[in-house]
Design a protein around this motif. Structure first.
Motif, PDB file in Angstrom:
ATOM      1  N   THR A 194       0.842  -1.189   0.000  1.00  0.00           N
ATOM      2  CA  THR A 194       0.000   0.000   0.000  1.00  0.00           C
ATOM      3  C   THR A 194       0.877   1.239   0.000  1.00  0.00           C
ATOM      4  OG1 THR A 194      -1.646  -1.200   1.306  1.00  0.00           O
ATOM      5  CG2 THR A 194      -1.836   1.205   1.236  1.00  0.00           C
ATOM      6  N   PRO A 195       0.609   2.206  -0.894  1.00  0.00           N
ATOM      7  CA  PRO A 195       1.400   3.440  -0.911  1.00  0.00           C
ATOM      8  C   PRO A 195       1.237   4.211   0.393  1.00  0.00           C
ATOM      9  CG  PRO A 195      -0.168   3.384  -2.747  1.00  0.00           C
ATOM     10  CD  PRO A 195      -0.406   2.183  -1.922  1.00  0.00           C
ATOM     11  N   VAL A 196       2.298   4.909   0.775  1.00  0.00           N
ATOM     12  CA  VAL A 196       2.250   5.737   1.980  1.00  0.00           C
ATOM     13  C   VAL A 196       1.261   6.873   1.767  1.00  0.00           C
ATOM     14  CG1 VAL A 196       3.591   7.248   3.485  1.00  0.00           C
ATOM     15  CG2 VAL A 196       4.614   5.161   2.595  1.00  0.00           C
ATOM     16  N   VAL A 197       1.312   7.480   0.595  1.00  0.00           N
ATOM     17  CA  VAL A 197       0.458   8.611   0.256  1.00  0.00           C
ATOM     18  C   VAL A 197      -0.334   8.256  -0.989  1.00  0.00           C
ATOM     19  CG1 VAL A 197       0.453  11.004  -0.525  1.00  0.00           C
ATOM     20  CG2 VAL A 197       2.060  10.293   1.215  1.00  0.00           C
ATOM     21  N   ASN A 198      -1.645   8.463  -0.927  1.00  0.00           N
ATOM     22  CA  ASN A 198      -2.455   8.186  -2.100  1.00  0.00           C
ATOM     23  C   ASN A 198      -3.433   9.310  -2.412  1.00  0.00           C
ATOM     24  OD1 ASN A 198      -4.226   7.796  -0.033  1.00  0.00           O
ATOM     25  ND2 ASN A 198      -4.439   5.607  -0.315  1.00  0.00           N
TER      26      ASN A 198
END
Length: 77
Positions: free
Chosen positions: A22-26
């Motif tokens: 999962t990306p840290v920032v989305n």
């Protein structure tokens, strides 16, 4: 216009994320909140991590994020 763009900043922040994780920032909101928090730290006396004494705190925070000098941690970290 913001330079670098939100999408460029998101790529920098998520550059260390392994494929499938999962990306840290989305979202843009996450970038704005992280930048605002760092700008407040600079205003309160923290040393800037990039050159540019003539820059305003928000510009310094964006540049720090763009250069990878600061990291956004996920809620799990």
């Amino acid at each position: 216009m913001l330079h670098p763009s939100y999408s460029d900043l998101m790529k920098v922040v998520n550059s260390e994320v392994e494929p499938g994780e999962t990306p840290v920032v989305n979202s843009r909101y996450s970038i704005v909140m992280a930048t605002a928090k760092r700008a407040r730290q600079i205003i309160n006396g923290d040393e800037a991590l990039v050159e540019g004494n003539e820059l305003k705190p928000v510009s310094l925070a964006v540049e720090e994020l763009n250069q990878g000098k600061i990291k956004i941690l996920s809620d799990e970290e």
